[in-house]
Design an enzyme around this catalytic site. Structure first.
Site, PDB file in Angstrom:
ATOM      1  N   SER A  63     -44.507 -10.731 -24.733  1.00  0.00           N
ATOM      2  CA  SER A  63     -43.295 -10.265 -25.409  1.00  0.00           C
ATOM      3  C   SER A  63     -43.378 -10.585 -26.902  1.00  0.00           C
ATOM      4  O   SER A  63     -44.309 -10.160 -27.575  1.00  0.00           O
ATOM      5  CB  SER A  63     -42.068 -10.882 -24.730  1.00  0.00           C
ATOM      6  OG  SER A  63     -40.887 -10.226 -25.120  1.00  0.00           O
ATOM      7  N   ASP A  67     -41.508  -0.609 -19.076  1.00  0.00           N
ATOM      8  CA  ASP A  67     -41.022  -1.886 -19.590  1.00  0.00           C
ATOM      9  C   ASP A  67     -39.655  -1.666 -20.235  1.00  0.00           C
ATOM     10  O   ASP A  67     -39.505  -0.795 -21.093  1.00  0.00           O
ATOM     11  CB  ASP A  67     -42.004  -2.434 -20.632  1.00  0.00           C
ATOM     12  CG  ASP A  67     -41.698  -3.856 -21.061  1.00  0.00           C
ATOM     13  OD1 ASP A  67     -40.530  -4.152 -21.375  1.00  0.00           O
ATOM     14  OD2 ASP A  67     -42.635  -4.682 -21.107  1.00  0.00           O
ATOM     15  N   HIS A  82     -41.360  -6.649 -17.132  1.00  0.00           N
ATOM     16  CA  HIS A  82     -41.698  -7.090 -18.478  1.00  0.00           C
ATOM     17  C   HIS A  82     -42.549  -8.348 -18.376  1.00  0.00           C
ATOM     18  O   HIS A  82     -42.056  -9.399 -17.975  1.00  0.00           O
ATOM     19  CB  HIS A  82     -40.420  -7.369 -19.270  1.00  0.00           C
ATOM     20  CG  HIS A  82     -40.665  -7.857 -20.666  1.00  0.00           C
ATOM     21  ND1 HIS A  82     -41.390  -7.140 -21.590  1.00  0.00           N
ATOM     22  CD2 HIS A  82     -40.283  -9.003 -21.297  1.00  0.00           C
ATOM     23  CE1 HIS A  82     -41.429  -7.810 -22.734  1.00  0.00           C
ATOM     24  NE2 HIS A  82     -40.772  -8.945 -22.577  1.00  0.00           N
TER      25      HIS A  82
END
Length: 520
Positions: A234, A460, A487
């Site tokens: 991320s 995602d 994710h």
């Protein structure tokens, strides 16, 4: 900013992988002679000797205590870095880190970042060691999780709120999805409070991601490594990309999982909220197929039904606990947290049913999990760190641009639209005591890199797949596509297909075949 700062995944009941075929496209890393020498003025930082020892005193949250403080086998240390790299003789900070030693003969350290901004890396290293307990990654590498500057056990840490404010839910830093007005006075009060509780303006100016990337290279030097191995998920892909931009010759291997779009500026948030809406629609369709769905039996009407349930909270928040209020904003944030993982989707209709019954307890638990706070108000500083890092990483908007962008956000994610006027808002970073060091956009291509591996779910909800494709293109590296919703996956240990690809890459630099895919 990223709405979710989660550093943990929901439990995964079952994963059915489709094994990909690994290609034989192995490349050698750049020769050690290509490694950049540290600037002379920074030599004392690069040459410092790390003293790994007991992790006593490093835990800052109950999650830390559970994950590593009371467990044997982990080692902790602190790295000294300049708060301002332009003034290396000035004040310094301490970067806290945790090492999980390799189970076998070590190939060296693997640095980890959990995401955020504001996610703590020490606890991430401990949980990754557990998740990948049978992987070649933990056999061959010493996992090093570091709390980035301003975060967790690193000092100085950013903190904008009191425990009482956390208990009351009075911790808003994000103006896009708030239903009320943000004024210049609101932004000023918040900024002043952050400075007062964090050690002053110098701390607030020191937490940009470009400086964190420089810390990573100092850490590489202090670990006496010629090349860096890195796995970031991320937001961690942002600092990984920034490191690759600044120190391409110092990269041995880099896994970027759930990659952000390296070319987009503030407009990347539109893609983020578009992804949230698409995932909300998928969640609503799943709900509609079951019995007693609060969102109705027609997925096309789910957004409207969601609004009907949560908008009354704008004027009449629910009371719970010892007089606390559960607000409209709480309902939206809890929903977004759940959208990150399909395993958590059922919590949304259950939470909405609770709201209809006057009981927000499930959504309250989601909020606590997502923000890293305990029921008593104690816990992670990720909310404050997220705000501060975002203020240093992104270009700021004037009042007119802020109002227009807020309207675009609600158009991209109508389930979160409060139905109120979007005027009357300012960028909450507008009076931050330092100019930003923008992290976006990155160059079209970064030259001189060793092979890299980008991993992305095709659906995602927060870092859209097309951004990951651009990340792989910028790095001239490989892309591993994971068909499905979710994710980040590389550190979770839940998908054998992904596990094998990542382990093969980190241990041998062998990248997956072109167009390789995994399935959930």
């Amino acid at each position: 900013m990223f709405i979710s700062r989660r550093s943990r995944r929901w439990p995964v009941a079952a994963v059915l992988p489709v094994l990909l075929t690994l290609g034989a496209c192995s490349e050698s890393a750049p020769a050690p002679s290509d490694v950049a020498q540290s600037p002379p003025e920074l030599a004392r930082f690069y040459d410092q000797k790390l003293q790994f020892g007991s992790c006593e005193g490093y835990a800052t949250t109950a999650a830390d205590e559970k994950a590593f403080a009371a467990k044997p086998g982990f080692q902790c240390a602190r790295l000294e870095v300049p708060l301002d790299y332009a003034n290396p003789d000035g004040p310094t900070g301490q970067i806290a880190m945790l090492r999980a030693p390799a189970r076998g003969e070590s190939q060296g350290p693997l640095l980890l970042n959990s995401g955020g901004p504001g996610g703590a890396g020490m606890v991430f290293a401990a949980t990754t060691a557990e998740n990948l307990a049978q992987s070649a990654v933990t056999e061959k590498f010493d996992l090093i999780g570091f709390d980035p500057r301003g975060v967790g056990a690193s000092t100085p840490a950013v903190e904008c709120f009191t425990t009482e404010q956390y208990l009351k839910g009075d911790t808003s830093t994000e103006f896009f999805l708030t239903a009320g007005d943000w004024t210049a006075d609101d932004a000023r009060r918040l900024t002043e409070q952050c400075g007062e509780r964090s050690g002053g303006a110098q701390t607030l100016a020191s937490v940009g991601s470009r400086d964190t990337a420089r810390d990573m290279d100092v850490l590489r030097g202090a670990l006496q490594q010629e090349k860096l191995n890195f796995l970031g998920q991320s937001y961690g892909t942002r600092i990984g990309a920034l490191y690759a931009e600044q120190f391409p010759q110092n990269v041995r291997a880099m896994v970027l999982d759930g990659a952000v779009d390296p070319r987009a500026g503030n407009e990347r948030r539109l893609g983020q909220y578009t992804g949230f809406q698409q995932t909300f629609d998928a969640m609503a369709a799943q709900c509609a197929a079951g019995p007693d769905c609060p969102l109705g039996t027609d997925p096309a009407g789910a957004t409207e039904r969601f609004q009907e349930i949560v908008r009354p909270l704008l004027d009449q928040p629910l009371q719970y606990g010892d007089g606390r209020q559960f607000t409209y904003q709480d309902a939206v944030n809890a929903t977004i947290y759940a959208l990150y993982d399909p395993e958590a989707w059922p919590a949304v209709p259950m939470g909405l049913a609770g709201i209809q019954a006057g009981d927000p307890s499930l959504f309250v638990e989601l909020l606590q999990l997502g923000s890293g706070r305990e029921a008593d108000g104690r816990g992670s500083n990720m909310t404050s760190a997220n705000y501060a890092i975002t203020c240093m990483d992104e270009q700021r908007m004037n009042k007119e641009r802020a109002a227009d962008f807020r309207a675009q956000i609600y158009q991209a994610a109508p389930f979160a639209d409060p139905g109120r006027d979007t005027d009357g808002t300012v960028d909450s970073c507008e009076v931050w005591p330092a100019a930003p060091k923008p992290a976006y956009p990155l160059p079209e291509h970064i030259e001189g890199l060793a092979p890299t591996l980008t991993v992305s779910f095709t659906r995602d909800p927060t870092t859209p797949y097309d951004g990951a494709t651009r990340m792989a293109e910028m790095l001239k590296g490989s892309l591993l596509s994971v068909d499905g919703d979710g994710h980040t996956m590389a550190a979770a240990g839940a998908n054998p297909c992904v596990n094998q690809a990542v382990a093969d890459y980190l241990t041998t630099l062998k990248t997956p075949a072109t167009d390789a895919r995994c399935a959930t």
